[in-house]
Each structure stands twice: as structure tokens, then as C-alpha cells.
Design a protein around this motif. Structure first.
Motif, PDB file in Angstrom:
ATOM      1  N   ALA A  22      -1.020   1.630  15.426  1.00  0.00           N
ATOM      2  CA  ALA A  22      -0.629   3.038  15.280  1.00  0.00           C
ATOM      3  C   ALA A  22      -1.120   3.621  13.952  1.00  0.00           C
ATOM      4  CB  ALA A  22       0.885   3.172  15.404  1.00  0.00           C
ATOM      5  N   GLY A  23      -1.871   2.824  13.187  1.00  0.00           N
ATOM      6  CA  GLY A  23      -2.436   3.316  11.941  1.00  0.00           C
ATOM      7  C   GLY A  23      -1.548   3.156  10.727  1.00  0.00           C
ATOM      8  N   LYS A  24      -0.491   2.363  10.845  1.00  0.00           N
ATOM      9  CA  LYS A  24       0.430   2.129   9.728  1.00  0.00           C
ATOM     10  C   LYS A  24       0.279   0.692   9.230  1.00  0.00           C
ATOM     11  CE  LYS A  24       2.106   6.171  10.706  1.00  0.00           C
ATOM     12  NZ  LYS A  24       1.506   7.303  10.018  1.00  0.00           N
ATOM     13  N   SER A  25       0.625   0.476   7.975  1.00  0.00           N
ATOM     14  CA  SER A  25       0.616  -0.886   7.447  1.00  0.00           C
ATOM     15  C   SER A  25       1.879  -1.603   7.899  1.00  0.00           C
ATOM     16  CB  SER A  25       0.582  -0.867   5.920  1.00  0.00           C
ATOM     17  OG  SER A  25       0.830  -2.173   5.426  1.00  0.00           O
ATOM     18  N   PRO A  26       1.772  -2.833   8.409  1.00  0.00           N
ATOM     19  CA  PRO A  26       2.953  -3.593   8.793  1.00  0.00           C
ATOM     20  C   PRO A  26       3.597  -4.365   7.628  1.00  0.00           C
ATOM     21  CG  PRO A  26       1.011  -4.791   9.441  1.00  0.00           C
ATOM     22  CD  PRO A  26       0.532  -3.492   8.828  1.00  0.00           C
ATOM     23  N   PRO A  48       0.808  -1.222   0.000  1.00  0.00           N
ATOM     24  CA  PRO A  48       0.000   0.000   0.000  1.00  0.00           C
ATOM     25  C   PRO A  48       0.845   1.279   0.000  1.00  0.00           C
ATOM     26  CG  PRO A  48       0.036  -0.930   2.199  1.00  0.00           C
ATOM     27  CD  PRO A  48       0.790  -1.895   1.301  1.00  0.00           C
ATOM     28  N   ASP A  49       1.769   1.356  -0.954  1.00  0.00           N
ATOM     29  CA  ASP A  49       2.615   2.527  -1.117  1.00  0.00           C
ATOM     30  C   ASP A  49       3.066   2.547  -2.569  1.00  0.00           C
ATOM     31  OD1 ASP A  49       5.426   3.732  -1.351  1.00  0.00           O
ATOM     32  OD2 ASP A  49       4.820   4.423   0.633  1.00  0.00           O
ATOM     33  N   PRO A  50       2.802   3.648  -3.299  1.00  0.00           N
ATOM     34  CA  PRO A  50       3.107   3.664  -4.737  1.00  0.00           C
ATOM     35  C   PRO A  50       4.595   3.549  -5.061  1.00  0.00           C
ATOM     36  CG  PRO A  50       2.403   5.840  -3.992  1.00  0.00           C
ATOM     37  CD  PRO A  50       2.164   4.883  -2.855  1.00  0.00           C
ATOM     38  N   VAL A  51       5.457   3.994  -4.172  1.00  0.00           N
ATOM     39  CA  VAL A  51       6.893   3.904  -4.428  1.00  0.00           C
ATOM     40  C   VAL A  51       7.330   2.441  -4.463  1.00  0.00           C
ATOM     41  CG1 VAL A  51       9.184   4.480  -3.529  1.00  0.00           C
ATOM     42  CG2 VAL A  51       7.370   6.193  -3.516  1.00  0.00           C
ATOM     43  N   GLN A 111       7.505   7.545  10.335  1.00  0.00           N
ATOM     44  CA  GLN A 111       6.736   8.523  11.118  1.00  0.00           C
ATOM     45  C   GLN A 111       6.595   8.123  12.584  1.00  0.00           C
ATOM     46  OE1 GLN A 111       3.086   8.740   8.881  1.00  0.00           O
ATOM     47  NE2 GLN A 111       4.080   9.675   7.110  1.00  0.00           N
ATOM     48  N   LEU A 112       6.932   6.889  12.922  1.00  0.00           N
ATOM     49  CA  LEU A 112       6.864   6.435  14.314  1.00  0.00           C
ATOM     50  C   LEU A 112       8.119   6.836  15.099  1.00  0.00           C
ATOM     51  CD1 LEU A 112       5.302   2.893  13.765  1.00  0.00           C
ATOM     52  CD2 LEU A 112       4.132   5.019  14.396  1.00  0.00           C
ATOM     53  N   ASN A 113       9.101   7.422  14.400  1.00  0.00           N
ATOM     54  CA  ASN A 113      10.329   7.925  15.036  1.00  0.00           C
ATOM     55  C   ASN A 113      11.032   6.880  15.907  1.00  0.00           C
ATOM     56  OD1 ASN A 113      10.074  10.576  13.932  1.00  0.00           O
ATOM     57  ND2 ASN A 113       8.458  10.960  15.414  1.00  0.00           N
ATOM     58  N   GLY A 114      11.021   5.642  15.445  1.00  0.00           N
ATOM     59  CA  GLY A 114      11.722   4.581  16.158  1.00  0.00           C
ATOM     60  C   GLY A 114      10.939   3.939  17.283  1.00  0.00           C
ATOM     61  N   GLU A 115       9.779   4.499  17.607  1.00  0.00           N
ATOM     62  CA  GLU A 115       8.961   3.959  18.700  1.00  0.00           C
ATOM     63  C   GLU A 115       8.509   2.535  18.363  1.00  0.00           C
ATOM     64  OE1 GLU A 115       7.315   4.050  22.398  1.00  0.00           O
ATOM     65  OE2 GLU A 115       8.335   5.775  21.510  1.00  0.00           O
ATOM     66  N   GLY A 116       8.822   1.598  19.261  1.00  0.00           N
ATOM     67  CA  GLY A 116       8.411   0.213  19.058  1.00  0.00           C
ATOM     68  C   GLY A 116       9.407  -0.636  18.289  1.00  0.00           C
ATOM     69  N   LEU A 120      10.439  -2.265   7.280  1.00  0.00           N
ATOM     70  CA  LEU A 120       9.484  -2.799   8.250  1.00  0.00           C
ATOM     71  C   LEU A 120       8.246  -1.913   8.324  1.00  0.00           C
ATOM     72  CD1 LEU A 120      12.041  -3.806  11.009  1.00  0.00           C
ATOM     73  CD2 LEU A 120      11.013  -5.260   9.252  1.00  0.00           C
ATOM     74  N   GLY A 121       7.267  -2.264   7.519  1.00  0.00           N
ATOM     75  CA  GLY A 121       6.021  -1.508   7.477  1.00  0.00           C
ATOM     76  C   GLY A 121       6.089  -0.332   6.522  1.00  0.00           C
ATOM     77  N   ILE A 122       4.943   0.296   6.329  1.00  0.00           N
ATOM     78  CA  ILE A 122       4.807   1.432   5.418  1.00  0.00           C
ATOM     79  C   ILE A 122       4.564   2.694   6.245  1.00  0.00           C
ATOM     80  CG2 ILE A 122       3.443   2.394   3.514  1.00  0.00           C
ATOM     81  CD1 ILE A 122       5.142  -0.128   2.816  1.00  0.00           C
ATOM     82  N   ASP A 123       5.282   3.746   5.913  1.00  0.00           N
ATOM     83  CA  ASP A 123       5.213   5.028   6.637  1.00  0.00           C
ATOM     84  C   ASP A 123       5.630   4.892   8.093  1.00  0.00           C
ATOM     85  OD1 ASP A 123       4.384   6.389   4.345  1.00  0.00           O
ATOM     86  OD2 ASP A 123       2.267   6.053   4.787  1.00  0.00           O
ATOM     87  N   THR A 124       6.381   3.856   8.423  1.00  0.00           N
ATOM     88  CA  THR A 124       6.801   3.635   9.803  1.00  0.00           C
ATOM     89  C   THR A 124       7.914   4.591  10.229  1.00  0.00           C
ATOM     90  OG1 THR A 124       8.075   1.784   8.921  1.00  0.00           O
ATOM     91  CG2 THR A 124       6.033   1.249  10.090  1.00  0.00           C
TER      92      THR A 124
END
Length: 149
Positions: free
Chosen positions: A112-116, A19-22, A79-84, A73-77
Motif C-alpha cells: 500500500a506504499g507504507k513502511s511496515p 523512516p519518520d522524523p518523529v 492513513q490506511l483507516n484500519g484496512e488490513g 505498526l508501520g509508518i503512516d499506517t
């Protein structure tokens, strides 16, 4: 020739389903993706080599033939700034296929609302350079995902 193995257990789904065009457009490079099991796990090195790039959400290992393999590891992760995410190696470390690289929990990423979903990409490669690409079915960490000629 390099066999690239799955860094995670889950289901291989192919890049087109990411789920990411790139990634789905193979702009980063060809490869496949793994929809990981939703439990705490450790992403492992997909090839023997040197960790040349390391972030909580992504890493690149370059093998002896100069092939760089990106595990994201996941899409747009980012944005989690390393959390988790917990880094278990350092940039510049030599790793063997199956060595632990990053500890994380795909279920927490999803919460967290991100795709894994995890793209596994052959950097600076052409689609023609890959064969036996796994795009469906269950995979275990360490199972072959594709061969890079």
C-alpha cells in the motif's frame, strides 16, 4: 525494572533508522524499532499490563510500574483507516506479555506504499532510563528489546 519484548518477529533496527522524523528523532520517546517479517502475523503485547490506547495501527500497554509502551505498526499506517488490521483485544483489557493484540500483514502495508517498520517506544521516558537496547539483529516475538529502569 521492566523488560520490554518484541511485539513481532523481524530485525531490530533502532529508532534512528525509522523512516519518520518523529520516531527517528525520539520525539515520542526512546526505544527501538522492528522491521517485521513480510508475512501475515499478530502483534503481541510487549509487557504485562492494561491496554490504555488502541487503534488498528498502534497500541499502548501500561505496566504495573506505570510504564507506557507504544507499539506502532508501520509508518503512516493511520492513513490506511484500519484496512488490513484486526483488533484482537479491547481498550481497557488486561494483557500478558505475548498475548495477541492486532492481526496484520506487513507485506500488505508495504504494497500500500507504507513502511511496515514498527517503532516500540518507552513513553514519557528518557534515553538514560533504557538499557540493553536492541538495535540490530534478528528478533523473535517475545525476545527482549530493551530494559526500562
Amino acid at each position: 525494572m521492566t523488560t520490554v519484548t518484541s511485539p513481532l518477529s523481524g530485525a531490530s533496527i533502532g529508532l534512528a533508522a525509522v523512516p519518520d522524523p518523529v520516531f527517528s528523532g525520539a520525539m515520542v520517546g526512546p526505544g527501538t524499532a522492528v522491521d517485521p517479517v513480510r508475512e501475515p502475523s499478530v502483534a503481541v503485547a510487549p509487557v504485562d499490563g492494561i491496554v490504555v490506547s488502541l487503534h488498528p495501527h498502534a497500541f499502548v500497554v501500561v505496566d504495573a510500574e506505570g510504564h507506557g509502551v507504544l507499539t506502532h505498526l508501520g509508518i503512516d499506517t493511520v492513513q490506511l483507516n484500519g484496512e488490513g488490521f484486526e483488533l484482537l483485544v479491547n481498550k481497557g483489557d488486561t494483557v500478558r506479555r505475548g498475548d495477541f493484540v492486532v492481526r496484520w500483514n506487513p507485506a500488505e502495508v508495504e504494497a500500500a506504499g507504507k513502511s511496515p517498520v514498527c517503532p516500540v517506544v518507552a513513553l514519557e521516558a528518557t534515553a538514560e532510563a533504557l538499557s540493553d537496547v536492541s538495535e540490530s539483529g534478528d528478533v523473535s516475538a517475545g525476545a527482549p528489546l530493551f530494559t526500562w529502569k
